[in-house]
Write a protein that holds these residues in place. Structure first.
Motif, PDB file in Angstrom:
ATOM      1  N   GLY A  78       0.835  -1.207   0.000  1.00  0.00           N
ATOM      2  CA  GLY A  78       0.000   0.000   0.000  1.00  0.00           C
ATOM      3  C   GLY A  78       0.863   1.248   0.000  1.00  0.00           C
ATOM      4  O   GLY A  78       0.621   2.192  -0.760  1.00  0.00           O
ATOM      5  N   PHE A  79       1.896   1.231   0.821  1.00  0.00           N
ATOM      6  CA  PHE A  79       2.819   2.365   0.884  1.00  0.00           C
ATOM      7  C   PHE A  79       3.512   2.570  -0.471  1.00  0.00           C
ATOM      8  O   PHE A  79       3.626   3.702  -0.963  1.00  0.00           O
ATOM      9  CB  PHE A  79       3.856   2.117   1.989  1.00  0.00           C
ATOM     10  N   LEU A  80       3.919   1.474  -1.087  1.00  0.00           N
ATOM     11  CA  LEU A  80       4.604   1.588  -2.382  1.00  0.00           C
ATOM     12  C   LEU A  80       3.671   2.082  -3.482  1.00  0.00           C
ATOM     13  O   LEU A  80       4.124   2.592  -4.502  1.00  0.00           O
ATOM     14  CB  LEU A  80       5.224   0.239  -2.768  1.00  0.00           C
ATOM     15  N   LEU A 138      14.554  -9.338   1.555  1.00  0.00           N
ATOM     16  CA  LEU A 138      14.375  -9.614   0.120  1.00  0.00           C
ATOM     17  C   LEU A 138      13.346  -8.677  -0.513  1.00  0.00           C
ATOM     18  O   LEU A 138      13.208  -8.648  -1.734  1.00  0.00           O
ATOM     19  CB  LEU A 138      13.964 -11.076  -0.081  1.00  0.00           C
ATOM     20  N   PHE A 139      12.635  -7.906   0.305  1.00  0.00           N
ATOM     21  CA  PHE A 139      11.704  -6.923  -0.259  1.00  0.00           C
ATOM     22  C   PHE A 139      12.378  -5.572  -0.477  1.00  0.00           C
ATOM     23  O   PHE A 139      11.791  -4.673  -1.077  1.00  0.00           O
ATOM     24  CB  PHE A 139      10.464  -6.768   0.635  1.00  0.00           C
ATOM     25  N   LEU A 140      13.615  -5.457   0.002  1.00  0.00           N
ATOM     26  CA  LEU A 140      14.339  -4.190  -0.166  1.00  0.00           C
ATOM     27  C   LEU A 140      14.542  -3.836  -1.650  1.00  0.00           C
ATOM     28  O   LEU A 140      14.318  -2.682  -2.041  1.00  0.00           O
ATOM     29  CB  LEU A 140      15.672  -4.259   0.589  1.00  0.00           C
ATOM     30  N   PRO A 141      14.954  -4.801  -2.499  1.00  0.00           N
ATOM     31  CA  PRO A 141      15.123  -4.444  -3.923  1.00  0.00           C
ATOM     32  C   PRO A 141      13.847  -3.864  -4.543  1.00  0.00           C
ATOM     33  O   PRO A 141      13.906  -2.910  -5.308  1.00  0.00           O
ATOM     34  CB  PRO A 141      15.488  -5.773  -4.587  1.00  0.00           C
ATOM     35  N   LEU A 142      12.697  -4.439  -4.188  1.00  0.00           N
ATOM     36  CA  LEU A 142      11.433  -3.936  -4.739  1.00  0.00           C
ATOM     37  C   LEU A 142      11.204  -2.490  -4.284  1.00  0.00           C
ATOM     38  O   LEU A 142      10.849  -1.621  -5.099  1.00  0.00           O
ATOM     39  CB  LEU A 142      10.279  -4.826  -4.284  1.00  0.00           C
ATOM     40  N   CYS A 143      11.435  -2.238  -2.989  1.00  0.00           N
ATOM     41  CA  CYS A 143      11.228  -0.879  -2.453  1.00  0.00           C
ATOM     42  C   CYS A 143      12.165   0.097  -3.167  1.00  0.00           C
ATOM     43  O   CYS A 143      11.733   1.167  -3.627  1.00  0.00           O
ATOM     44  CB  CYS A 143      11.506  -0.842  -0.950  1.00  0.00           C
ATOM     45  N   SER A 194      -0.984  -8.624 -19.193  1.00  0.00           N
ATOM     46  CA  SER A 194      -0.408  -7.583 -18.335  1.00  0.00           C
ATOM     47  C   SER A 194      -0.896  -7.840 -16.909  1.00  0.00           C
ATOM     48  O   SER A 194      -1.881  -8.534 -16.702  1.00  0.00           O
ATOM     49  CB  SER A 194      -0.850  -6.196 -18.793  1.00  0.00           C
ATOM     50  N   PHE A 195      -0.165  -7.266 -15.991  1.00  0.00           N
ATOM     51  CA  PHE A 195      -0.558  -7.396 -14.587  1.00  0.00           C
ATOM     52  C   PHE A 195      -0.677  -6.010 -13.994  1.00  0.00           C
ATOM     53  O   PHE A 195       0.096  -5.110 -14.339  1.00  0.00           O
ATOM     54  CB  PHE A 195       0.493  -8.198 -13.804  1.00  0.00           C
ATOM     55  N   THR A 196      -1.602  -5.841 -13.087  1.00  0.00           N
ATOM     56  CA  THR A 196      -1.691  -4.544 -12.415  1.00  0.00           C
ATOM     57  C   THR A 196      -0.470  -4.398 -11.487  1.00  0.00           C
ATOM     58  O   THR A 196       0.184  -5.385 -11.154  1.00  0.00           O
ATOM     59  CB  THR A 196      -2.965  -4.448 -11.547  1.00  0.00           C
ATOM     60  N   LYS A 197      -0.224  -3.165 -11.063  1.00  0.00           N
ATOM     61  CA  LYS A 197       0.919  -2.931 -10.180  1.00  0.00           C
ATOM     62  C   LYS A 197       0.792  -3.750  -8.906  1.00  0.00           C
ATOM     63  O   LYS A 197       1.755  -4.305  -8.392  1.00  0.00           O
ATOM     64  CB  LYS A 197       1.002  -1.442  -9.810  1.00  0.00           C
ATOM     65  N   GLU A 198      -0.420  -3.788  -8.377  1.00  0.00           N
ATOM     66  CA  GLU A 198      -0.626  -4.530  -7.133  1.00  0.00           C
ATOM     67  C   GLU A 198      -0.396  -6.022  -7.340  1.00  0.00           C
ATOM     68  O   GLU A 198       0.243  -6.677  -6.525  1.00  0.00           O
ATOM     69  CB  GLU A 198      -2.040  -4.288  -6.611  1.00  0.00           C
ATOM     70  N   ALA A 199      -0.906  -6.541  -8.458  1.00  0.00           N
ATOM     71  CA  ALA A 199      -0.699  -7.964  -8.745  1.00  0.00           C
ATOM     72  C   ALA A 199       0.794  -8.249  -8.871  1.00  0.00           C
ATOM     73  O   ALA A 199       1.287  -9.272  -8.377  1.00  0.00           O
ATOM     74  CB  ALA A 199      -1.431  -8.344 -10.023  1.00  0.00           C
ATOM     75  N   ARG A 200       1.521  -7.326  -9.514  1.00  0.00           N
ATOM     76  CA  ARG A 200       2.971  -7.529  -9.678  1.00  0.00           C
ATOM     77  C   ARG A 200       3.659  -7.605  -8.320  1.00  0.00           C
ATOM     78  O   ARG A 200       4.562  -8.397  -8.117  1.00  0.00           O
ATOM     79  CB  ARG A 200       3.570  -6.394 -10.523  1.00  0.00           C
ATOM     80  N   ASN A 201       3.233  -6.733  -7.394  1.00  0.00           N
ATOM     81  CA  ASN A 201       3.843  -6.772  -6.059  1.00  0.00           C
ATOM     82  C   ASN A 201       3.602  -8.114  -5.370  1.00  0.00           C
ATOM     83  O   ASN A 201       4.506  -8.684  -4.765  1.00  0.00           O
ATOM     84  CB  ASN A 201       3.272  -5.649  -5.180  1.00  0.00           C
ATOM     85  N   TRP A 202       2.362  -8.607  -5.469  1.00  0.00           N
ATOM     86  CA  TRP A 202       2.069  -9.898  -4.823  1.00  0.00           C
ATOM     87  C   TRP A 202       2.785 -11.040  -5.523  1.00  0.00           C
ATOM     88  O   TRP A 202       3.200 -12.003  -4.877  1.00  0.00           O
ATOM     89  CB  TRP A 202       0.556 -10.129  -4.750  1.00  0.00           C
ATOM     90  N   LEU A 203       2.941 -10.917  -6.854  1.00  0.00           N
ATOM     91  CA  LEU A 203       3.716 -11.949  -7.565  1.00  0.00           C
ATOM     92  C   LEU A 203       5.180 -11.903  -7.127  1.00  0.00           C
ATOM     93  O   LEU A 203       5.839 -12.947  -6.980  1.00  0.00           O
ATOM     94  CB  LEU A 203       3.601 -11.754  -9.079  1.00  0.00           C
ATOM     95  N   TYR A 204       5.679 -10.690  -6.906  1.00  0.00           N
ATOM     96  CA  TYR A 204       7.044 -10.548  -6.396  1.00  0.00           C
ATOM     97  C   TYR A 204       7.159 -11.254  -5.041  1.00  0.00           C
ATOM     98  O   TYR A 204       8.140 -11.961  -4.768  1.00  0.00           O
ATOM     99  CB  TYR A 204       7.389  -9.063  -6.252  1.00  0.00           C
ATOM    100  N   ALA A 205       6.133 -11.080  -4.204  1.00  0.00           N
ATOM    101  CA  ALA A 205       6.152 -11.728  -2.874  1.00  0.00           C
ATOM    102  C   ALA A 205       6.164 -13.254  -3.012  1.00  0.00           C
ATOM    103  O   ALA A 205       6.850 -13.948  -2.244  1.00  0.00           O
ATOM    104  CB  ALA A 205       4.942 -11.287  -2.050  1.00  0.00           C
TER     105      ALA A 205
END
Lengths: 161, 516
Positions: B254-256, B287-292, B393-404
């Motif tokens: 949410g913050f991102l 491991l979430f630091l690179p995404l941030c 395509s993926f939404t930004k939020e979906a991409r974040n959860w896929l990253y997780a």
């Protein structure tokens, strides 16, 4: 009307999931069984020992009997030596049905210290639990020589969980 | 009497958790506020006997319950300030349950999920803890602590050759101790608070994007994962760890996406709690630091975000330090050589790739996997492929959860490689609980599901006899500002924009995202 249709769809979805492959097996084996257990348990009252006995099984029953026997002897610092579970597995072939509790769990059940044959505290053992196909026996260890004989007998059997 | 204690503790959790939310100045809607307050309150309580022990204070019912009361009062200072500013009714409104609106189509799901919740709560209350990892460690320590009034008790003087569970986090010991002293002989019932709060949180998060039927299906599949369901009434670390890890990610993402800094602070606190529960979570957190960094670099805010990013990890570092360094090394009477747990041949990467292979073939895509998780991972894989092929395509939020999801797969494999004690069939398997809510939240952002949700919602909104409306959000699908959630206007097949239900008309739409 559309609300009714959507509710019917919901019911179908729920019904579909509950009957889908492994979900069906799981639902019958777990939640349904738990529900039946609940029906029985709710009338059983607050008998904690009964609930523990049912949940922990034979190891708990044996532990409680050992505790009762030791309490009758009124010894200040009882330490119970258990046979290795590999002995039950490889020699008596009763491992599937019965195994000795590990000392930590035995302490939780009874508040009495238990040791295995490889324990650094094994020299303190003054009781010995023997399990055979006939039943469980609790012997008093009266001398260090007797303890050494017991340990020598079980040397081939390493302690396992 | 135990039930009065239970409700008093519940109120203490609600206020201490709400105090933390006020402290970080985050404003959320009722459901999020209440569920998060309870979760945070449980976490706060789990620190109290532990902290008393760190200060060598005797652990009695009086010392523990007074400490909980004092902590609740101290943490309620921000709430008190808010009451002074806004008045009592406005300040406490977010934690006073309001009217619950349930649609008819939610009822079948509520009945089945309610049944499963009831069974879980009953077993939690009625049956003693059974997991061997608990009986040979935290539960035994807590049981002895009730008699001896200290966590460093006679349990440590017995033969512990067969176990290392005495070295695990004091999270369980503390909570078990609190509930045993509160009159629950088996403790455990705190787990039901975590379980139910998280279910409501998750459902609420899904309902921001999805129609109740689809959210209901996903929640039912989530709760019906056989392995995880068992741990809703058998205390262990992994279920709680999953809950705090997932809620942390929810606020991080949410913050991102542009939510205020308070979301980052709350996420950091939640990740700190997850790390306190299971220390290896620290690796996953980093491991979430690179995404941030990547998102902040792309937004051009990297430089000014660095301090905040560092601050994000402070609670996690504390959550790691307290149980593993301070507690084990300076308080426990027995030595634990943690160095010996680390893989001595890290350059041999064979076992690493073997672990990745085993996670897929044994824990994710086998008959054994179905027995563990039901079909939730298969459904996720199918819907992911479908989104990839049909939407591309993926939404930004979906991409974040896929990253997780990727982080969890890579991270858990790496942890199993570097810490060989983390065996596949037990520790790694239970660590994979964290994947369950993550895939559910990815699916909440899957555009096929959000479009289907939008379609159902629009069909529901049109009078009978008229054709179903075409997707207004054919491009984006599930953004919270369009499609499913929009009740302002919808696009007809002919391309005309028509008015959505008027203000007075009951809206069938899922609730709007209320998180501010």
């Amino acid at each position: 009307m559309k609300g009714v249709i959507l509710t019917a769809v919901s019911i179908l979805c729920v019904f579909g999931i509950l009957n889908l492959g492994y979900y069906q097996d799981w639902f019958v084996a777990r939640p349904e069984t738990y529900w039946n257990e609940f029906q029985k348990q709710k009338d059983e009252g607050d008998d904690l020992v009964a609930r523990r006995t049912e949940r922990y099984g034979v190891a708990y029953t044996i532990s409680m009997k050992i505790m009762a026997a030791i309490q009758r002897k009124n010894l200040a610092h009882p330490v119970v030596l258990f046979e290795p579970n590999s002995y039950y597995r490889d020699s008596l072939h009763i491992y599937d049905k019965l195994r000795a509790p590990e000392p930590a769990v035995f302490y939780y059940y009874t508040g009495i210290e238990g040791v295995w044959t490889n324990s650094p505290n094994v020299a303190k053992a003054n009781f010995f639990v023997r399990i055979s196909k006939k039943g469980v026996m609790l012997d008093e260890i009266k001398s260090p020589q007797q303890l050494q004989q017991i340990l020598a007998f079980y040397k081939r059997y390493p302690p396992i969980l | 009497m135990p039930f009065i204690n239970f409700f008093l503790l519940l109120i203490a959790y609600l206020f201490s958790g709400y105090g933390i939310l006020n402290m970080v100045r985050i404003q959320l809607d009722k459901t999020y506020t209440i569920t998060l307050s309870l979760l945070l309150g449980v976490a706060v309580a789990s620190f109290i006997p532990f902290l008393l022990q760190l200060f060598y204070i005797t652990l009695t019912d009086v010392s523990i319950f007074i400490s909980i009361a004092v902590t609740t009062l101290l943490l309620s200072i921000p709430t008190g300030l808010r009451i002074r500013k806004e008045g009592i009714s406005a300040a406490l409104k977010p934690i006073i349950p309001g009217t619950i609106r349930i649609q008819a189509c939610e009822i079948p799901f509520i009945l089945v999920i309610g049944f499963l919740v009831f069974i879980s709560v009953w077993r939690c209350y009625d049956l003693p803890p059974t997991s061997r990892d608990v009986l040979s460690g935290p539960e035994a320590i807590a049981e002895v602590a009730v008699r001896e009034h200290t966590m460093v008790n006679s349990f440590f003087s017995i033969d512990l050759w067969s176990t290392n569970n005495q070295f695990k986090s004091p999270y369980l010991i503390s909570l078990q101790l609190i509930y045993k002293l509160a009159g629950f002989p088996f403790g455990q019932i705190w787990l039901s608070i975590v379980f139910v709060s998280f279910l409501l949180f998750l459902y609420h998060a899904m309902r921001e994007k999805l129609h109740p039927i689809i959210a209901g299906i996903l929640l039912l599949m989530f709760i019906m994962t056989p392995e995880a369901y068992a741990y809703t009434f058998m205390i262990l670390y992994d279920y709680s760890n999953m809950v705090f890890f997932c809620t942390s990610l929810y606020f991080l993402f949410g913050f991102l996406r542009g939510k205020p800094d308070s979301w980052s602070y709350l996420s950091g606190i939640l990740m700190g709690i997850a790390t306190y529960i299971r220390s290896e979570t620290l690796v996953l957190a980093f491991l979430f630091l690179p995404l941030c960094l990547f998102i902040q670099w792309r937004n051009g805010s990297l430089k000014k975000s660095l301090v905040r990013d560092a601050a994000y990890y402070v609670p996690s570092l504390i959550g790691y330090y307290l149980p593993t360094q301070l507690w084990i090394k300076h308080y426990l009477p027995v030595h634990y050589d943690m160095g010996s747990l680390v893989n001595t041949h890290p350059s041999d990467l064979g076992p690493l790739f073997q672990r990745y292979h085993d996670i897929v073939t044994r824990l994710l895509a086998s008959e054994f996997a179905i027995h563990l998780w039901g079909y939730i991972f298969f459904a996720t894989f199918f819907l992911f492929i479908a989104e990839l092929v049909f939407v591309r395509s993926f939404t930004k939020e979906a991409r974040n959860w896929l990253y997780a999801i990727v982080v969890l797969y890579l991270g858990l494999g790496f942890l199993g490689f570097i810490l060989p004690l983390m065996n596949l069939d037990e520790t790694t398997k239970r660590s994979m609980f964290k994947l369950l809510p993550v895939v559910v939240l990815y699916l909440s952002n899957n555009q096929l599901l959000t479009r289907l949700s939008g379609w159902i919602t629009r069909w529901e909104a049109t009078p009978m006899g008229k054709p179903a409306l075409a997707g207004a959000d054919a491009k984006g699908g599930g953004g919270s500002k369009t499609g499913v959630l929009s009740s302002k206007s919808v696009l007809t097949k002919s391309g005309k924009t028509v008015a959505a239900p008027s203000a007075g008309q009951k809206s069938p739409n899922p609730r709007k995202g209320k998180g501010k």
